[in-house]
Design a protein around this motif. Structure first.
Motif, PDB file in Angstrom:
ATOM      1  N   GLY A   1      -3.191   5.662  -0.277  1.00 22.44           N
ATOM      2  CA  GLY A   1      -3.803   6.451   0.777  1.00 22.44           C
ATOM      3  C   GLY A   1      -3.239   7.857   0.795  1.00 22.44           C
ATOM      4  O   GLY A   1      -2.187   8.133   0.226  1.00 22.44           O
TER       5      GLY A   1
ATOM      6  N   SER B   1       0.975  -1.230 -10.546  1.00 23.34           N
ATOM      7  CA  SER B   1      -0.187  -2.022 -10.977  1.00 23.34           C
ATOM      8  C   SER B   1      -0.021  -2.503 -12.407  1.00 23.34           C
ATOM      9  O   SER B   1      -0.369  -3.639 -12.733  1.00 23.34           O
ATOM     10  CB  SER B   1      -1.474  -1.191 -10.870  1.00 23.34           C
ATOM     11  OG  SER B   1      -1.751  -0.889  -9.532  1.00 23.34           O
TER      12      SER B   1
ATOM     13  N   PHE C   1      -7.329   3.135   3.023  1.00 22.37           N
ATOM     14  CA  PHE C   1      -7.312   1.668   3.079  1.00 22.37           C
ATOM     15  C   PHE C   1      -6.818   1.242   4.455  1.00 22.37           C
ATOM     16  O   PHE C   1      -6.249   2.041   5.191  1.00 22.37           O
ATOM     17  CB  PHE C   1      -6.456   1.053   1.956  1.00 22.37           C
ATOM     18  CG  PHE C   1      -4.978   1.358   2.057  1.00 22.37           C
ATOM     19  CD1 PHE C   1      -4.108   0.489   2.689  1.00 22.37           C
ATOM     20  CD2 PHE C   1      -4.459   2.505   1.481  1.00 22.37           C
ATOM     21  CE1 PHE C   1      -2.753   0.757   2.766  1.00 22.37           C
ATOM     22  CE2 PHE C   1      -3.101   2.784   1.546  1.00 22.37           C
ATOM     23  CZ  PHE C   1      -2.245   1.906   2.188  1.00 22.37           C
TER      24      PHE C   1
ATOM     25  N   GLY D   1       0.850  -1.180   0.000  1.00 22.12           N
ATOM     26  CA  GLY D   1       0.000   0.000   0.000  1.00 22.12           C
ATOM     27  C   GLY D   1       0.886   1.230   0.000  1.00 22.12           C
ATOM     28  O   GLY D   1       1.888   1.268   0.723  1.00 22.12           O
TER      29      GLY D   1
ATOM     30  N   ASP E   1      -3.246  -0.274  -3.447  1.00 20.44           N
ATOM     31  CA  ASP E   1      -3.986   0.730  -2.690  1.00 20.44           C
ATOM     32  C   ASP E   1      -3.131   1.979  -2.497  1.00 20.44           C
ATOM     33  O   ASP E   1      -1.924   1.894  -2.275  1.00 20.44           O
ATOM     34  CB  ASP E   1      -4.380   0.191  -1.311  1.00 20.44           C
ATOM     35  CG  ASP E   1      -5.449  -0.885  -1.385  1.00 20.44           C
ATOM     36  OD1 ASP E   1      -6.321  -0.787  -2.267  1.00 20.44           O
ATOM     37  OD2 ASP E   1      -5.404  -1.814  -0.564  1.00 20.44           O
TER      38      ASP E   1
ATOM     39  N   ARG F   1      -0.032  -4.562   6.584  1.00 19.04           N
ATOM     40  CA  ARG F   1       0.385  -4.260   5.210  1.00 19.04           C
ATOM     41  C   ARG F   1       1.831  -3.770   5.158  1.00 19.04           C
ATOM     42  O   ARG F   1       2.376  -3.265   6.124  1.00 19.04           O
ATOM     43  CB  ARG F   1      -0.510  -3.159   4.614  1.00 19.04           C
ATOM     44  CG  ARG F   1      -1.979  -3.472   4.570  1.00 19.04           C
ATOM     45  CD  ARG F   1      -2.364  -4.463   3.502  1.00 19.04           C
ATOM     46  NE  ARG F   1      -2.153  -3.976   2.162  1.00 19.04           N
ATOM     47  CZ  ARG F   1      -3.018  -3.248   1.476  1.00 19.04           C
ATOM     48  NH1 ARG F   1      -4.181  -2.903   1.997  1.00 19.04           N
ATOM     49  NH2 ARG F   1      -2.741  -2.867   0.244  1.00 19.04           N
TER      50      ARG F   1
END
Length: 191
Positions: free
Chosen positions: A76, A66, A103, A46, A74, A108
């Motif tokens: 934030g 990604s 998130f 994340g 994710d 994480r």
């Protein structure tokens, strides 16, 4: 801006460009690959951008990761205004926003993303704010520019560029999402 504020604002002189728009993009691609390698992929990853310019950097990195990993990452947003230890030295009190990070950070691998690492005080505040949202398994720091001059024992895991600066110099990161410009400059205070 009032006349008093304008006259008290420091006068700055541009000394040079550290990164162009294309160099910023290449640096982010390299950093995305380093993050993937160090974290063995993106499964538990994340990214958390520190307001202001850390946020678009985190979003860009998440998009790159990604695309490489074919796995969503994710992102934030962290507002650290309330956590700063230098509030009493600021002219204007910041608006405190205890909003949702975006998130669940518990368990994480979190990468804190900021544009410039200088004294370390922003990152100390960011860590305090982050841990108010939960307990990550691991926290790593990514900065586009590391300019030295630490006041706290904080070191970035991922660094775009290290730039030696004097205390009179300032690093200006300009990002299209905020500044409608894309470059990193070094400027100097002029007396």
């Amino acid at each position: 801006m009032t006349e008093t504020q304008a006259s008290s604002a420091p006068k700055l002189r541009e000394k040079g460009r550290i990164l162009s728009a294309s160099e910023i993009e290449r640096t982010l691609v390299r950093l995305a690959h380093e993050i993937i390698e160090k974290n063995n992929g993106a499964e538990t990853l994340g990214l958390v951008g520190v307001q202001r310019r850390g946020v678009p950097l985190a979003k860009r990195l998440a998009s790159l990761i990604s695309g490489i990993e074919k796995h969503p990452v994710d992102v934030g947003v962290l507002d650290i205004s309330f956590y700063r230890d230098d509030l009493s030295t600021k002219d204007i009190r910041p608006v405190v926003n205890h909003g949702n990070l975006g998130f669940d950070v518990n368990g994480r691998d979190v990468v804190l993303v900021d544009d410039v690492l200088y004294t370390g005080r922003t990152i100390r505040a960011a860590l305090d704010a982050l841990f108010d949202h939960g307990r990550p398994r691991r926290v790593q720091l990514l900065t586009l520019i590391d300019r030295g001059h630490r006041e706290l024992p904080i070191e970035a895991t991922f660094v775009g560029r290290t730039v030696q600066t004097s205390s009179r110099e300032i690093i200006e990161v300009k990002l299209r999402e905020i500044d409608n410009d894309e470059q990193v400059l070094i400027v100097e205070r002029v007396d």
